[in-house]
Write a protein that holds these residues in place. Sequence first.
Motif, short mmCIF file in Angstrom:
data_model
loop_
_atom_site.label_atom_id
_atom_site.label_comp_id
_atom_site.label_asym_id
_atom_site.label_seq_id
_atom_site.Cartn_x
_atom_site.Cartn_y
_atom_site.Cartn_z
N ILE A 38 0.86 -1.25 -0.14
CA ILE A 38 0.04 0.04 0.17
C ILE A 38 0.92 1.17 0.06
CG2 ILE A 38 -1.87 1.28 1.28
CD1 ILE A 38 -2.32 -1.49 2.74
N ASN A 39 0.77 2.03 -1.01
CA ASN A 39 1.38 3.50 -1.07
C ASN A 39 0.52 4.59 -1.26
OD1 ASN A 39 4.50 2.69 -1.05
ND2 ASN A 39 3.87 1.28 -2.74
N LEU A 40 0.35 5.36 0.10
CA LEU A 40 -0.48 6.39 0.10
C LEU A 40 -0.11 7.68 0.61
CD1 LEU A 40 -4.02 5.76 1.95
CD2 LEU A 40 -2.55 7.51 2.50
N SER A 41 -0.40 8.84 0.04
CA SER A 41 0.06 10.17 0.38
C SER A 41 -1.10 11.15 0.21
CB SER A 41 1.37 10.37 -0.24
OG SER A 41 0.98 10.65 -1.53
N ASN A 42 -1.03 12.10 1.29
CA ASN A 42 -2.21 13.35 1.16
C ASN A 42 -1.46 14.32 1.93
OD1 ASN A 42 -2.42 12.58 3.74
ND2 ASN A 42 -4.55 11.86 3.36
N ALA A 43 -2.09 15.33 2.30
CA ALA A 43 -1.62 16.63 3.00
C ALA A 43 -1.30 16.35 4.34
CB ALA A 43 -2.64 17.67 3.14
N ASP A 44 -1.83 15.26 4.98
CA ASP A 44 -1.61 14.74 6.30
C ASP A 44 -0.47 13.67 6.44
OD1 ASP A 44 -3.60 16.20 7.29
OD2 ASP A 44 -4.96 14.40 6.84
N ILE A 45 -0.29 12.74 5.52
CA ILE A 45 0.84 11.68 5.76
C ILE A 45 1.22 11.28 4.57
CG2 ILE A 45 -0.86 9.96 5.96
CD1 ILE A 45 0.69 9.29 8.64
N SER A 46 2.70 10.33 4.60
CA SER A 46 2.84 9.74 3.34
C SER A 46 3.12 8.33 4.08
CB SER A 46 4.23 9.95 2.97
OG SER A 46 4.55 9.45 1.93
N LEU A 47 2.37 7.28 3.50
CA LEU A 47 2.29 5.95 4.32
C LEU A 47 2.42 4.92 3.22
CD1 LEU A 47 -0.63 4.90 6.66
CD2 LEU A 47 -0.14 3.64 4.51
N GLN A 48 3.20 3.67 3.80
CA GLN A 48 3.32 2.69 3.18
C GLN A 48 3.22 1.46 4.14
OE1 GLN A 48 6.61 4.72 3.47
NE2 GLN A 48 5.52 6.11 1.54
N GLY A 49 2.74 0.45 3.44
CA GLY A 49 2.43 -0.68 4.09
C GLY A 49 1.88 -2.17 3.53
N ARG A 50 1.51 -2.96 4.13
CA ARG A 50 0.98 -4.30 3.82
C ARG A 50 -0.26 -4.68 4.61
NH1 ARG A 50 5.90 -5.63 5.77
NH2 ARG A 50 5.93 -7.62 7.13
N ALA A 51 -0.97 -5.55 4.26
CA ALA A 51 -2.08 -6.19 5.09
C ALA A 51 -2.59 -7.31 4.67
CB ALA A 51 -3.14 -4.97 5.04
#
Length: 350
Positions: A74-87
Amino acid sequence: IDFQTRPHEAIPGLNKLTGRVFADQRNAQGQREPEALTLTFNSLLRDPHGVEKFSSSVDITALDSGVLVSVDHINLSNADISLQGRAWMETRAGNRPFLSLRTSYKGGRAKSTGKYLPVSIMPKRTVEWLDKSILGGEITQGGLLFHGRLQKFSVLEKDMSGEFHALFDVHNPDVDFLPKWPHARKGFGLASFHNLSMDLSFTDVDFAGTMLDSVSIGIADFLKPKLKIHGSADTDSKTLMNSLQAMPVVNVIDEINRRSQRVGGSVKSVIDLNIPLARGQKKPWTLKATADLHNVDLSIPEWMVYLQKVNGRLQIDDEIIEATALKGMYGKDPVRIDIKSNKAKDTTNF
């Protein structure tokens, strides 16, 4: 493909899902390239979550009585945070979904913490305190782990059936404990949310004008929310007096500050505050503090107090100030000084 989905249990809905899908009777695989979208949740997280960039790879397998979802990245970014992960998540009829999620993030805003915590399975008063109290700060890096069934943290803790832990570094925090209290600002440290507990540990914090060498802010059990604050400082006595005056606790400090003509010397202090967050508490706080005085001067002509070079330990217990066998000078004479508050008479005797 180009379609949208609705949220189902812990699976978020997405408004504009584009990408490639490969499927047969029991399996499906999807990939999505970085692109903007909006995530919606039934209640697990707050809605909606605007995402400027989101990419992922998903494998879905149909089971006899449920569905298995594996998200490799999972690669996600917006004005609040930049996030990487798996689930990895499994849903079966009659059971709550089982989720294993691990993410790392950076470049976040502490004020937005509540938007990315699972509020539906957190105590309501905890969520309210987070929303009102964490007002600022930069999250330089951090991580989140959830492993267990999607149910209230109290059940996870009681049955030892799951684990939630969010841990992140914070610079320049701005924490407001309660209305009419000073904020804790500046500094840097670590924030930890673990199941039913919270622990914030910072150094070099500005609290009501006093620079605290260290301060810890904790809630041991969100079901019986009591905020515990422990801080230590080594500062000049005038600054510390002004900081104590800014706290709605020890009224005699207001009297001393208002009447004193001179306050000098240095103080090494340790402060412990307990603040119940539950409604209906008769006593809103308890305070215990010690102050080691080093060559402190205090002049209050109205009270005939002319003290110089005072050394020793002073203790504060709620609104009671007490000190025995302080040593100093009264004018040109060496003296021993005893201080004792009488709460019933609303007096402090020197």
